[in-house]
Design an enzyme around this catalytic site. Sequence first.
Site, mmCIF file in Angstrom:
data_model
loop_
_atom_site.group_PDB
_atom_site.id
_atom_site.type_symbol
_atom_site.label_atom_id
_atom_site.label_comp_id
_atom_site.label_asym_id
_atom_site.label_seq_id
_atom_site.Cartn_x
_atom_site.Cartn_y
_atom_site.Cartn_z
ATOM 1 N N ASP A 93 0.859 -1.179 0.000
ATOM 2 C CA ASP A 93 0.000 0.000 0.000
ATOM 3 C C ASP A 93 0.897 1.232 0.000
ATOM 4 O OD1 ASP A 93 -1.786 -2.068 0.544
ATOM 5 O OD2 ASP A 93 -3.057 -0.820 1.819
ATOM 6 N N LYS A 144 -6.949 3.183 -3.527
ATOM 7 C CA LYS A 144 -7.399 3.120 -2.136
ATOM 8 C C LYS A 144 -7.686 4.529 -1.661
ATOM 9 C CE LYS A 144 -5.387 1.904 2.391
ATOM 10 N NZ LYS A 144 -4.273 1.236 3.086
ATOM 11 N N LYS A 195 -10.044 -0.084 -2.734
ATOM 12 C CA LYS A 195 -9.979 -0.360 -1.294
ATOM 13 C C LYS A 195 -10.459 0.863 -0.539
ATOM 14 C CE LYS A 195 -6.842 -1.468 2.509
ATOM 15 N NZ LYS A 195 -5.518 -1.956 2.918
#
Lengths: 283, 326
Positions: B163, B226, B262
Amino acid sequence: MSERLDVRKTYKLVIGGAFVRSESGRSEPVTAADGTFLANVARASRKDVRDAVRAARAAQPGWWGASAYNRGQVLYRWAEMAESRAGELADLLARGAGLAPAPARASVAAGIDRLVWHAGWTDKVTSVLGGANAVAGPYFNFSLPVPVGVVGVVAPCAGSLTGLVDALVAPLVTGNAVVAVVGERLGLAALVLGEMTATADLPAGLVNVLSGRREELGPILAAHEDVDGLDLTGADDPGPLAELASQSITRVLARVAGDEPADALRRLRAFVDTTTVWHTVGA
Amino acid sequence: MITTAGRESAVVEIPAAARVPAVASEAQLRTLLAGLSGVDAVGASARAAKLATRSLKRETKRQALDLAIAMVDLTTLEGADTPGHVAALCAKARQPDPADPSTPPVAAVCVYPDLVAVARERLAGSPVHVAAVATAFPSGRASRRVKLADVADACAAGADEIDMVIDRGAFLAGRLGQVFEEIVAVKEACGPAHLKVILETGELVTLDNVRRASWLAMLAGADFIKTSTGKVAVSATPPVALVMFEAVRDFAESTGQVVGVKLAGGIRHAKDALRYLVLASETAGSTWLDPHTMRFGASSLLNDLLVQRRTQRTGAYSRPENFSVE
């Protein structure tokens, strides 16, 4: 000059310190003892029970964390609020429960007095229910009453205001939070008592009042695993509810018929656990 | 899977032959992003609010709760994290509800790079992935050399998913090429690991920026986009999610590439998670209702999902104390 329009009150649920219509959107009319229309009240649903239990769970630690003296002060403040609205309560009892004006006023006065009585117990109940134990060793050993947590109350639907006050307030005295299912003859009075909590310094969520059908909401409250105690005084048939409650080890008070101080003391004893503290004796 | 009120989920035609346009220069990137239409912010809020009123019942709700559990990236990103804490989290990730073995495991455990090795060891033999936040998470304020080293470190320790945070300062200042190149470089450093690109939508201010940043990240090769780090005041919100799901849908329609979404930060209740599932289904389509293409970055959400799952199964409301804190 036209005639003034009626400003009619819709009685709402008390959940988490807010006055809400039921999550389900349902409401139903309440009639007076003689069959005439009194008011519309919200009819609570399964999800209102869930929301109320969540609010009660959140409020309970703060209430138990406050000093016993402070809890007494707050309950006394509730009595003060009730006193200033005694006329309204008497009117609801007279019309809702079909009492004559004088007995209705007497019932309200007795109910408020009982609230004051409960306020006085907050800092005394520990001494009565707890104690120092004699142990074989150089230790102090104390037994202390602690609240079970969230208490569900199927409140009495008829009878005196005192009985209703006992059911709503006794669990608070020992540090619990309350989710009460109320209805029928005493339903409006119970909702008004709930409204007063907002101006009586009771933490939001400590007292939640749900008007609705006992036969619908009782089993949901009894089966809810996050309810730690259950007062079934207002239930028509406590047996099946107690059985549901047993699934999650919920303390059950089956039924307290009377509203004498001795009956109220039974309620005070009902929703506490006992914790034992050991401490070494100093030199 | 999720069809409500007799409706079919949105269906997206994903072409097989199309491809992602190659971006050769910052000017070309600027032209590509300038070609995106603006977002009607009021309309997006209204649409998201409307979808939030949709209610899932009975069997659909049960399936949705299981799906949401399988989409959770169980996350701990605290300075006070310890190997013991991560080990406990991994145990929970493998078997979220020990009393009910039919509960699916979560998608991944998300930790800081130094704890990847612990998580890797504890999750050996399970389908649960190890995700690591890298590139100077959460601010992203470090040189590219340091960020790439951070990524390489996490991958070497065994991370399956990385991430990364985008350089919001550069994005807001209009240095789009710099942001793009950085994502490309990180993607390369990831190797086989999946790359999730955190846009930190709370700092991008407008939904127009969210749409542009989404496209920029996808063009640069993100496997997931995300919402947030969870470290700033505003995290995932329904309108932002709506814009991001529109972006992945449009990207899939024009390039054939399916990019995941996400949602992270501030999602604590099962009800919120179910609303996002409805939003995804109605906006992008059922292709995205899968842990490979949709995730929830959360910690406390999992317990609420488990509480609701058990409530659905037993008929009595469950209590949070029935489930381990981690």
